[in-house]
Design an enzyme around this catalytic site. Structure first.
Site, short mmCIF file in Angstrom:
data_model
loop_
_atom_site.label_atom_id
_atom_site.label_comp_id
_atom_site.label_asym_id
_atom_site.label_seq_id
_atom_site.Cartn_x
_atom_site.Cartn_y
_atom_site.Cartn_z
N HIS A 14 -18.21 77.86 -26.26
CA HIS A 14 -19.24 77.22 -25.41
C HIS A 14 -20.14 78.29 -24.79
O HIS A 14 -20.89 78.00 -23.87
CB HIS A 14 -18.57 76.38 -24.32
CG HIS A 14 -17.95 75.12 -24.84
ND1 HIS A 14 -16.76 75.12 -25.51
CD2 HIS A 14 -18.37 73.83 -24.81
CE1 HIS A 14 -16.46 73.87 -25.86
NE2 HIS A 14 -17.43 73.08 -25.45
N LYS A 18 -22.44 84.37 -27.28
CA LYS A 18 -21.45 84.57 -28.34
C LYS A 18 -21.81 83.76 -29.58
O LYS A 18 -21.73 84.24 -30.71
CB LYS A 18 -20.14 84.01 -27.80
CG LYS A 18 -18.99 84.93 -27.83
CD LYS A 18 -17.79 84.07 -27.50
CE LYS A 18 -16.92 84.71 -26.48
NZ LYS A 18 -15.68 83.94 -26.27
N GLU A 45 -8.27 74.47 -22.05
CA GLU A 45 -7.86 75.43 -21.02
C GLU A 45 -7.31 76.67 -21.68
O GLU A 45 -6.47 76.57 -22.60
CB GLU A 45 -6.78 74.78 -20.15
CG GLU A 45 -7.22 74.68 -18.70
CD GLU A 45 -6.04 74.36 -17.81
OE1 GLU A 45 -5.57 75.26 -17.10
OE2 GLU A 45 -5.60 73.21 -17.88
N ASP A 74 -12.05 85.24 -28.61
CA ASP A 74 -11.64 85.48 -27.23
C ASP A 74 -11.84 86.96 -26.97
O ASP A 74 -11.38 87.80 -27.73
CB ASP A 74 -10.20 85.05 -26.97
CG ASP A 74 -9.99 84.88 -25.47
OD1 ASP A 74 -10.66 84.01 -24.86
OD2 ASP A 74 -9.19 85.63 -24.87
N SER A 75 -12.56 87.24 -25.91
CA SER A 75 -12.98 88.63 -25.72
C SER A 75 -12.93 89.02 -24.26
O SER A 75 -12.75 88.18 -23.38
CB SER A 75 -14.39 88.81 -26.29
OG SER A 75 -15.21 87.70 -26.01
N GLY A 164 -23.57 88.43 -20.69
CA GLY A 164 -22.37 88.79 -19.95
C GLY A 164 -22.41 90.19 -19.35
O GLY A 164 -23.36 90.55 -18.65
N HIS A 199 -17.33 95.29 -30.72
CA HIS A 199 -16.01 94.68 -30.87
C HIS A 199 -16.08 93.44 -31.77
O HIS A 199 -15.27 93.26 -32.66
CB HIS A 199 -15.46 94.35 -29.49
CG HIS A 199 -16.42 93.60 -28.59
ND1 HIS A 199 -17.74 93.95 -28.48
CD2 HIS A 199 -16.27 92.51 -27.80
CE1 HIS A 199 -18.34 93.12 -27.65
NE2 HIS A 199 -17.47 92.23 -27.23
O1 LIG Z 1 -14.34 80.77 -24.41
P1 LIG Z 1 -15.72 80.60 -24.97
O2 LIG Z 1 -16.22 79.19 -24.91
O3 LIG Z 1 -15.87 81.20 -26.33
O4 LIG Z 1 -16.75 81.46 -24.05
P2 LIG Z 1 -16.35 82.41 -22.83
O5 LIG Z 1 -17.60 83.00 -22.31
O6 LIG Z 1 -15.50 81.65 -21.85
O7 LIG Z 1 -15.52 83.55 -23.53
P3 LIG Z 1 -14.07 84.14 -23.19
O8 LIG Z 1 -13.21 83.10 -22.63
O9 LIG Z 1 -13.63 84.84 -24.43
O10 LIG Z 1 -14.40 85.22 -22.08
C1 LIG Z 1 -15.05 86.41 -22.46
C2 LIG Z 1 -15.73 87.04 -21.28
O11 LIG Z 1 -16.12 88.37 -21.66
C3 LIG Z 1 -17.52 88.50 -21.70
N1 LIG Z 1 -17.90 89.12 -22.98
C4 LIG Z 1 -17.30 88.95 -24.18
N2 LIG Z 1 -17.95 89.59 -25.16
C5 LIG Z 1 -19.00 90.17 -24.57
C6 LIG Z 1 -20.06 90.94 -25.06
O12 LIG Z 1 -20.20 91.19 -26.35
N3 LIG Z 1 -20.96 91.37 -24.19
C7 LIG Z 1 -20.85 91.09 -22.87
N4 LIG Z 1 -19.89 90.35 -22.33
C8 LIG Z 1 -18.96 89.88 -23.17
C9 LIG Z 1 -18.10 87.09 -21.64
O13 LIG Z 1 -19.33 87.06 -20.96
C10 LIG Z 1 -17.02 86.33 -20.88
O14 LIG Z 1 -17.21 86.47 -19.50
MG LIG Z 2 -13.63 81.01 -22.32
#
Ligand SMILES: O=P(O)(O)OP(=O)(O)OP(=O)(O)OC[C@H]1O[C@@H](n2cnc3c(O)ncnc32)[C@H](O)[C@@H]1O
Ligand SMILES: [Mg+2]
Length: 214
Positions: A14, A18, A45, A74-75, A164, A199
């Site tokens: 969402h 990404k 969740e 997941d990142s 992000g 990554h």
């Molecule tokens: O779970 P989904 O719906 O995929 O979207 P999310 O934003 O909640 O994604 P995550 O749960 O994996 O949380 C990852 C966090 O790390 C940040 N993040 C991940 N990859 C990034 C990138 O390439 N550049 C900057 N921030 C990143 C992102 O903004 C989120 O706050």
């Molecule tokens: Mg998330």
């Protein structure tokens, strides 16, 4: 190891930033991508304690809801001086009480935590971005790919590209942050390249090698 056997793939995310990056990475392979956000799937969740667990939760939820293979990511940002935080909780660190995300505020929190620990010199501010991709099928089969990129947390944040925490992270060997690099530079990869930078692109390269090539 299972190959991808459809031309349509659901991107189990969402996060608009990404989803855009995954669409850019997958585009050249001729897949049409539909995101969980577009399909109006509820956000599951993220109850796992590892990137792998959360990636599997998200991919399986979308695969089961759509009846199609689904790819999740997941990142997070893992900072050594903070004992690995925010790590799996990177998104939570940006969440305000009303549930909205505020990245300038989250980046200030990171900086405050580093300052409290006296981590002001670049060598005390080592970090890595981690991306774990999970490709899941409706029958419950999963394939997992992990990519990491080493770098430094800078202050103040620089650049308005990406999404992000990008303005906070300078990959090793570069004098620009992810917020200052174009999307192509941040991926550092296109089909056929031997190496990737981000990554996500590094994990994606493994996904391509495992699930897309004959
Ligand atoms: O779970 P989904 O719906 O995929 O979207 P999310 O934003 O909640 O994604 P995550 O749960 O994996 O949380 C990852 C966090 O790390 C940040 N993040 C991940 N990859 C990034 C990138 O390439 N550049 C900057 N921030 C990143 C992102 O903004 C989120 O706050
Ligand atoms: Mg998330």
């Amino acid at each position: 190891m299972r190959k991808l056997d459809t031309r349509t793939i659901v991107v189990a995310s969402h996060n608009a930033g990404k989803i855009r990056e995954i669409a850019e990475l997958i585009g050249p392979f001729g897949f049409s991508a539909k995101s969980a956000a577009e399909l109006k799937f509820a956000e599951p969740e993220e109850t796992g304690t590892t990137f792998e667990e959360n990636a599997a939760i998200k991919a399986l939820a979308s695969a089961r809801a759509s009846g199609l293979p689904a790819l999740s990511d997941d990142s997070g940002l893992v900072i050594d001086a903070l004992g690995g935080a925010p790590g799996v909780y990177t998104a939570n660190w940006a969440e305000r009480e009303d549930g909205t995300r505020d990245f300038p505020w989250a980046m200030e929190k990171v900086e405050k935590a580093l300052a409290e620990r006296g981590a002001t010199a670049p060598e005390q501010r080592s970090a890595r971005f981690v991306s774990v991709l999970c490709l899941a099928w409706p029958d419950g089969h999963t394939e997992i790919f992990r990519g990491e990129v080493e770098g430094t947390v800078v202050w103040p944040p620089r650049g308005d590209k990406g999404f992000g925490y990008d303005p906070l992270f300078q990959p090793q060997g570069y004098d620009k942050t992810f917020g200052e690099l174009t999307s192509e530079e941040k991926h550092g990869w296109k089909p056929g390249d031997a190496t990737a930078l981000s990554h996500r692109a590094r994990a994606f390269k493994l996904f391509v090698e495992t699930c897309l090539t004959a």
